[in-house]
Scaffold this active site. Structure first.
Site, mmCIF file in Angstrom:
data_model
loop_
_atom_site.group_PDB
_atom_site.id
_atom_site.type_symbol
_atom_site.label_atom_id
_atom_site.label_comp_id
_atom_site.label_asym_id
_atom_site.label_seq_id
_atom_site.Cartn_x
_atom_site.Cartn_y
_atom_site.Cartn_z
ATOM 1 N N TRP A 74 55.872 30.384 37.893
ATOM 2 C CA TRP A 74 55.009 30.901 39.145
ATOM 3 C C TRP A 74 55.257 29.753 39.981
ATOM 4 C CZ3 TRP A 74 50.478 30.294 41.701
ATOM 5 C CH2 TRP A 74 49.847 31.121 42.098
ATOM 6 N N ASN A 100 53.752 23.409 32.691
ATOM 7 C CA ASN A 100 52.929 24.101 33.147
ATOM 8 C C ASN A 100 52.049 23.338 33.827
ATOM 9 O OD1 ASN A 100 54.133 26.459 32.287
ATOM 10 N ND2 ASN A 100 52.525 26.776 30.669
ATOM 11 N N GLY A 101 51.491 23.749 34.819
ATOM 12 C CA GLY A 101 50.385 22.561 35.644
ATOM 13 C C GLY A 101 50.863 22.115 36.967
ATOM 14 N N GLU A 483 34.891 44.827 44.065
ATOM 15 C CA GLU A 483 35.973 45.118 42.856
ATOM 16 C C GLU A 483 36.965 46.317 42.988
ATOM 17 O OE1 GLU A 483 37.026 43.382 40.695
ATOM 18 O OE2 GLU A 483 38.143 44.837 39.374
ATOM 19 N N LYS A 487 40.819 45.842 43.696
ATOM 20 C CA LYS A 487 41.785 46.522 42.657
ATOM 21 C C LYS A 487 42.895 46.936 43.762
ATOM 22 C CE LYS A 487 41.054 45.491 39.986
ATOM 23 N NZ LYS A 487 41.050 44.017 39.103
ATOM 24 N N HIS A 506 27.875 45.822 62.254
ATOM 25 C CA HIS A 506 27.696 44.543 62.972
ATOM 26 C C HIS A 506 28.878 43.718 63.081
ATOM 27 C CE1 HIS A 506 23.373 44.946 62.507
ATOM 28 N NE2 HIS A 506 23.426 45.253 61.136
#
Ligand code: G6P
Length: 606
Positions: A74, A100-101, A483, A487, A506
């Site tokens: 990723w 990873n990291g 939430e 989604k 507002h």
């Protein structure tokens, strides 16, 4: 996010690596690669941008062997491309590494030690494997010595799996902050960043602690700690069922997981109901005491889990009589507020691996603050490192968009609040029959799940061709709106805000124009008329509105009606139809529901 697999001593390493990478697909990635070797010198490195299926297409029959490492990437340092995909090789091509990291001092390492090296990509990982190769080859060190020396120079988070082409019967691994496990097979051993990757091969795993290096051979696993001392460790059995991680007959994991929610509610009741009285909850005494001793609760979480924290705040305060603050983990650690005298930290995390939450846990533990983790994954990093854990019992959640974990998180927070309330003899908690109320919630969700066709039709009319939308609500409906909006935006790419209905006027109401879709959540009779007033305000400005209301607030022309549940648990029932709204809006746009672009299920970098 990135995933690591490795195997040594198997008859079919390629197959094990590919199957393992497929099991990690749900975590989110944009390229993948494997290195496979046998002791006769047959060694192949294959990488591809995109899905594992693209990688598989490039794997010929020559790519076989008894050991290898694989990776799903990723992108962080450098765009998704074949040169940036892992595994990476050292300058002499002898060493092969997956990672990873994030290596924080990669630029300094490059300038100080590798100024004359040429790099093919832009990743921090390529710098690490060059560094390892250089130390071993130029200083004539053993692989273990060279790897250890490199680890001392590296700053950041990492899970590494390293192979030496001269001796491909060994995988060297090390970790700091990023998850990594050893899987124990029969005559072969494995490495993986998530037990799910290797559960087809074994359910016996060994933990690795930060700072340790592990030498993995087909018949032996040696753990070496930071002082160079060999450590013994007993394996644990991962309670993962292969059938839990399949899609069954469903087209997408997300739909399966939405449908599982009534069963999850019932499982939570079963796990936490006291044997002595069905009205009482069974939670460890030491957890209850930790909450009772606290003068303030800090809920630390990210993404959907933080929304579960908001949904739980009001009832948790009422039942435990303790103030609760809900904080985003990525902000909290670097912007620590004035803490109360005796705080308790509750980390809510589906995966138990979120790096942002973990950095808070590490810092707060240094300050001596107690930690309780609420997670779906037993043995996860946040669970291991906390003082106490409560499990969600929601079975693995695979779709990137979290659904059943969110509703389970609220339910488990209710279990804890009720148990503490009983313990301190709070009358609100005593009169609250959680088992009955959760049963009603399970029934309400079941009823909603029979309305899928209606929701699909409404969504087609309401959200077609739009680029933006709003969810609005007040009180608990505002938290549910946050939430619901997350989604919708994360999988359909419709820009959507979850807004406090009264706040719209507002400023943000300026965005409402002819045809803007607004979804209003209304589940509290006391403030329903106010929210309906806000609905009229947006309708007058051209918005098209879809109302999702609880039965006790319903009017004849409302679009979706949800069975009324206890106000403490209303976020659970109100969010379920919005999960289906997001699902159908995404399907109708022809997008991959389970694998939205740019997102990862488990975010193991800060
Ligand atoms: C990622 C996921 C979200 C999740 C968040 C927190 O961003 O895509 O769905 O809510 O991480 O994850 P956690 O595992 O800590 O709940």
């Amino acid at each position: 996010m990135c995933g690591i697999v490795g195997v040594v001593g198997s008859k079919n390493a390629t197959d094990i690596l590919i199957q393992g990478l497929q099991k990690l697909e749900y975590r989110g990635y944009d390229s993948a690669g494997i290195f496979v070797a046998d002791k006769n010198g047959n060694q192949n490195l294959v990488k591809a941008v995109g899905r594992i299926s693209a990688l598989q297409e490039k794997i010929g029959i020559e790519v076989n062997g008894s050991s290898g490492i694989g990776h799903t990437r990723w992108a962080t340092h450098g765009k998704p491309s074949e040169v940036n995909a892992h595994p990476h090789v050292s300058a002499s091509f002898r060493f092969v590494l997956v990672h990873n990291g994030v290596i924080e001092n990669f630029k300094e390492l490059k300038e100080k030690y590798l100024a004359s090296d040429k790099f093919v990509g832009e990743t921090d990982t390529e710098i690490v494997v060059h560094l390892i190769g250089k130390l071993i080859e130029e200083e004539n060190l053993s692989v273990v010595e060279g790897f250890q020396k490199a680890l001392k120079l590296i700053e950041g988070s990492f899970a590494f799996a390293l192979m030496d082409k001269k001796n491909p019967e060994v995988i060297y691994v090390a970790k700091n902050k990023s998850p990594l496990l050893i899987g124990l097979g029969d005559g072969y051993n494995m490495v993986c960043s998530d037990a799910m990757a290797m559960i087809r091969e074994t359910n016996r795993f060994l933990e690795i602690h930060d700072g340790e290096m592990v030498i993995v051979r087909k018949d032996a696993v040696e753990i070496i700690d930071t002082d160079g001392v060999t450590r013994k460790r007993e394996p644990y059995i991962a309670k993962l069922d292969l059938s839990d991680i399949g899609k069954g007959t469903y087209p997408y994991y997300m739909l399966k997981e939405i449908d599982e929610q009534p069963a999850v509610m019932r499982k939570i009741m079963q796990e936490y109901m006291s044997e002595d009285s069905p009205h009482q909850m069974k939670v460890d005494q030491e957890i209850l005491e930790a909450v009772v001793k606290a003068d303030r609760i800090y809920i630390i979480a990210a993404g959907t889990s933080s929304h579960a924290g908001w949904a739980a705040k009001a009832f948790f305060e009422q039942m435990t009589q303790t103030p609760v603050e809900v904080c985003l983990s990525s902000e909290f650690g670097y912007n620590i507020p004035l803490l109360s005298q005796n705080p308790l930290f509750i980390y809510i995390s589906q995966s138990g691996e979120t790096a942002d939450s973990r950095q808070v846990l590490v810092k707060m533990k240094e300050l001596g603050c107690k930690a309780l983790t609420i997670t779906n994954v037993p043995g996860s990093t946040l669970s291991r490192e906390a003082d106490y854990t409560l499990l969600l019992h929601a079975s693995p959640e695979i779709a990137v968009a979290s659904t059943k974990a969110y509703t389970a998180q609220i339910a488990v927070m209710a279990v804890l609040a009720k148990a503490v309330g009983e313990y301190i003899e709070n009358s609100t908690a005593r009169s609250f029959n959680l088992i009955k109320e959760l049963s009603l919630v399970a029934n309400a969700i079941e009823a909603l799940l029979t309305e899928k066709e209606l929701i699909e039709q409404k969504v087609a009319k309401h959200l077609q061709d739009t680029r933006n939308a709003f969810y609005i609500g007040r009180g608990a409906d505002y938290y549910a709106s946050m939430e619901a909006a997350l989604k919708l935006k994360e999988i359909s790419y419709i820009q959507c805000e979850g807004f406090a209905a009264g706040e719209l006027k507002h400023g943000t109401i300026a965005l409402i124009e002819e045809g803007t879709p607004v979804q209003a959540l209304i589940s509290n009779q006391e403030i329903a008329s106010h929210t309906r007033g806000n609905v009229m305000e947006v309708v007058s400005r051209g918005a098209k509105v879809l109302t999702i209301v609880s039965q006790d607030c319903a009017q004849a022309d409302d679009d979706l009606v949800v069975q009324t549940v206890h106000p403490f648990l209303t976020c659970i029932a109100m969010v379920v139809p919005t999960q289906l709204v997001a699902y159908y809006a995404t399907l109708q746009r022809g997008l991959d529901v389970d694998k939205p672009r740019n997102l990862a299920k488990s975010v193991t970098v800060e």
